[in-house]
Design a protein around this motif. Sequence first.
Motif, PDB file in Angstrom:
ATOM      1  N   LEU A 188       0.834  -1.205   0.000  1.00  0.00           N
ATOM      2  CA  LEU A 188       0.000   0.000   0.000  1.00  0.00           C
ATOM      3  C   LEU A 188       0.867   1.252   0.000  1.00  0.00           C
ATOM      4  CD1 LEU A 188      -2.668   1.545   0.264  1.00  0.00           C
ATOM      5  CD2 LEU A 188      -2.603   1.056   2.724  1.00  0.00           C
ATOM      6  N   ASP A 189       1.862   1.289   0.842  1.00  0.00           N
ATOM      7  CA  ASP A 189       2.748   2.452   0.898  1.00  0.00           C
ATOM      8  C   ASP A 189       3.458   2.680  -0.429  1.00  0.00           C
ATOM      9  OD1 ASP A 189       2.039   3.052   3.503  1.00  0.00           O
ATOM     10  OD2 ASP A 189       3.772   2.038   4.383  1.00  0.00           O
ATOM     11  N   ARG A 190       3.893   1.619  -1.048  1.00  0.00           N
ATOM     12  CA  ARG A 190       4.582   1.769  -2.343  1.00  0.00           C
ATOM     13  C   ARG A 190       3.631   2.266  -3.420  1.00  0.00           C
ATOM     14  NH1 ARG A 190       8.582  -3.439  -1.847  1.00  0.00           N
ATOM     15  NH2 ARG A 190      10.004  -2.430  -0.392  1.00  0.00           N
ATOM     16  N   ARG A 223       1.324   9.251  -6.086  1.00  0.00           N
ATOM     17  CA  ARG A 223       1.654  10.658  -5.833  1.00  0.00           C
ATOM     18  C   ARG A 223       2.615  11.213  -6.877  1.00  0.00           C
ATOM     19  NH1 ARG A 223       2.874  10.126   0.606  1.00  0.00           N
ATOM     20  NH2 ARG A 223       0.852  10.854   1.363  1.00  0.00           N
ATOM     21  N   SER A 224       3.175  10.362  -7.706  1.00  0.00           N
ATOM     22  CA  SER A 224       4.211  10.779  -8.655  1.00  0.00           C
ATOM     23  C   SER A 224       3.598  11.199  -9.989  1.00  0.00           C
ATOM     24  CB  SER A 224       5.207   9.637  -8.866  1.00  0.00           C
ATOM     25  OG  SER A 224       4.642   8.627  -9.678  1.00  0.00           O
ATOM     26  N   ASP A 225       4.463  11.548 -10.905  1.00  0.00           N
ATOM     27  CA  ASP A 225       4.046  11.971 -12.237  1.00  0.00           C
ATOM     28  C   ASP A 225       4.437  10.966 -13.307  1.00  0.00           C
ATOM     29  OD1 ASP A 225       2.921  14.371 -11.340  1.00  0.00           O
ATOM     30  OD2 ASP A 225       4.856  15.380 -11.396  1.00  0.00           O
ATOM     31  N   THR A 226       4.626   9.716 -12.925  1.00  0.00           N
ATOM     32  CA  THR A 226       5.017   8.715 -13.915  1.00  0.00           C
ATOM     33  C   THR A 226       3.797   8.233 -14.696  1.00  0.00           C
ATOM     34  OG1 THR A 226       4.697   6.811 -12.469  1.00  0.00           O
ATOM     35  CG2 THR A 226       6.842   7.929 -12.360  1.00  0.00           C
ATOM     36  N   GLY A 227       4.055   7.544 -15.774  1.00  0.00           N
ATOM     37  CA  GLY A 227       2.970   7.014 -16.586  1.00  0.00           C
ATOM     38  C   GLY A 227       2.129   5.973 -15.867  1.00  0.00           C
ATOM     39  N   GLN A 228       2.693   5.324 -14.890  1.00  0.00           N
ATOM     40  CA  GLN A 228       1.955   4.278 -14.178  1.00  0.00           C
ATOM     41  C   GLN A 228       1.235   4.804 -12.935  1.00  0.00           C
ATOM     42  OE1 GLN A 228       3.930   0.252 -14.537  1.00  0.00           O
ATOM     43  NE2 GLN A 228       5.680   1.640 -14.580  1.00  0.00           N
ATOM     44  N   ALA A 229       1.475   6.071 -12.602  1.00  0.00           N
ATOM     45  CA  ALA A 229       0.864   6.660 -11.417  1.00  0.00           C
ATOM     46  C   ALA A 229      -0.658   6.637 -11.507  1.00  0.00           C
ATOM     47  CB  ALA A 229       1.369   8.087 -11.221  1.00  0.00           C
ATOM     48  N   ARG A 230      -1.206   6.921 -12.676  1.00  0.00           N
ATOM     49  CA  ARG A 230      -2.658   6.932 -12.860  1.00  0.00           C
ATOM     50  C   ARG A 230      -3.252   5.563 -12.592  1.00  0.00           C
ATOM     51  NH1 ARG A 230      -5.615   5.213 -16.841  1.00  0.00           N
ATOM     52  NH2 ARG A 230      -3.890   5.173 -18.305  1.00  0.00           N
ATOM     53  N   ILE A 267      -7.418  10.585   0.902  1.00  0.00           N
ATOM     54  CA  ILE A 267      -8.108  11.853   0.633  1.00  0.00           C
ATOM     55  C   ILE A 267      -7.241  12.725  -0.273  1.00  0.00           C
ATOM     56  CG2 ILE A 267      -8.906  13.992   1.714  1.00  0.00           C
ATOM     57  CD1 ILE A 267      -9.843  12.195   4.092  1.00  0.00           C
ATOM     58  N   GLU A 268      -5.940  12.717  -0.026  1.00  0.00           N
ATOM     59  CA  GLU A 268      -5.005  13.450  -0.889  1.00  0.00           C
ATOM     60  C   GLU A 268      -5.080  12.943  -2.330  1.00  0.00           C
ATOM     61  OE1 GLU A 268      -0.248  13.433  -1.706  1.00  0.00           O
ATOM     62  OE2 GLU A 268      -0.897  13.130   0.364  1.00  0.00           O
ATOM     63  N   LEU A 269      -5.133  11.623  -2.504  1.00  0.00           N
ATOM     64  CA  LEU A 269      -5.198  11.051  -3.855  1.00  0.00           C
ATOM     65  C   LEU A 269      -6.512  11.392  -4.540  1.00  0.00           C
ATOM     66  CD1 LEU A 269      -3.524   7.552  -3.384  1.00  0.00           C
ATOM     67  CD2 LEU A 269      -2.532   9.636  -4.351  1.00  0.00           C
ATOM     68  N   VAL A 270      -7.600  11.415  -3.793  1.00  0.00           N
ATOM     69  CA  VAL A 270      -8.878  11.828  -4.381  1.00  0.00           C
ATOM     70  C   VAL A 270      -8.743  13.246  -4.920  1.00  0.00           C
ATOM     71  CG1 VAL A 270     -11.297  12.412  -3.876  1.00  0.00           C
ATOM     72  CG2 VAL A 270     -10.323  10.281  -2.997  1.00  0.00           C
ATOM     73  N   GLY A 271      -8.162  14.129  -4.133  1.00  0.00           N
ATOM     74  CA  GLY A 271      -7.971  15.506  -4.575  1.00  0.00           C
ATOM     75  C   GLY A 271      -7.070  15.624  -5.789  1.00  0.00           C
ATOM     76  N   ARG A 272      -6.073  14.762  -5.856  1.00  0.00           N
ATOM     77  CA  ARG A 272      -5.120  14.811  -6.970  1.00  0.00           C
ATOM     78  C   ARG A 272      -5.699  14.227  -8.263  1.00  0.00           C
ATOM     79  NH1 ARG A 272       0.605  14.914  -7.627  1.00  0.00           N
ATOM     80  NH2 ARG A 272       1.238  13.727  -9.443  1.00  0.00           N
ATOM     81  N   TRP A 273      -6.426  13.116  -8.145  1.00  0.00           N
ATOM     82  CA  TRP A 273      -6.830  12.367  -9.324  1.00  0.00           C
ATOM     83  C   TRP A 273      -8.305  12.474  -9.708  1.00  0.00           C
ATOM     84  CZ3 TRP A 273      -3.354  10.624 -12.586  1.00  0.00           C
ATOM     85  CH2 TRP A 273      -2.053  10.409 -12.126  1.00  0.00           C
TER      86      TRP A 273
END
Length: 102
Positions: A15-17, A23-30, A90-96
């Motif tokens: 989960l942490d990984r 949180r990153s900007d890589t192609g697999q982040a989405r 919650i941070e990821l919801v805001g980001r994505w």
Amino acid sequence: MTSPPFGKAAAEKALDRLIDLARSDTGQARRAANFLLAWWNGDDCGHFPIADLFGVDPMIAAHMTTIIGFLGQHQGAIYPDAFGRKAEMIELVGRWRDFESK
């Protein structure tokens, strides 16, 4: 003694990984974010197409399957907040996800 492959410690590490990746900007982040957000609240945050596993590196897919294996061993629902990761989700919801535009 090593921890079981689908034990809580392994799931927490995976989960942490995945959170770090999402949180990153890589192609697999989405794809990582989609997986985590589908687990968090698929009805509101969208679901994770299983074919997205084909678009991630084998290690990332292993992290996802570790979480799925952990969840499959338990009756009832377990969400990321069981690991103390509510703020991160919650941070990821805001980001994505942009719910304001709906």
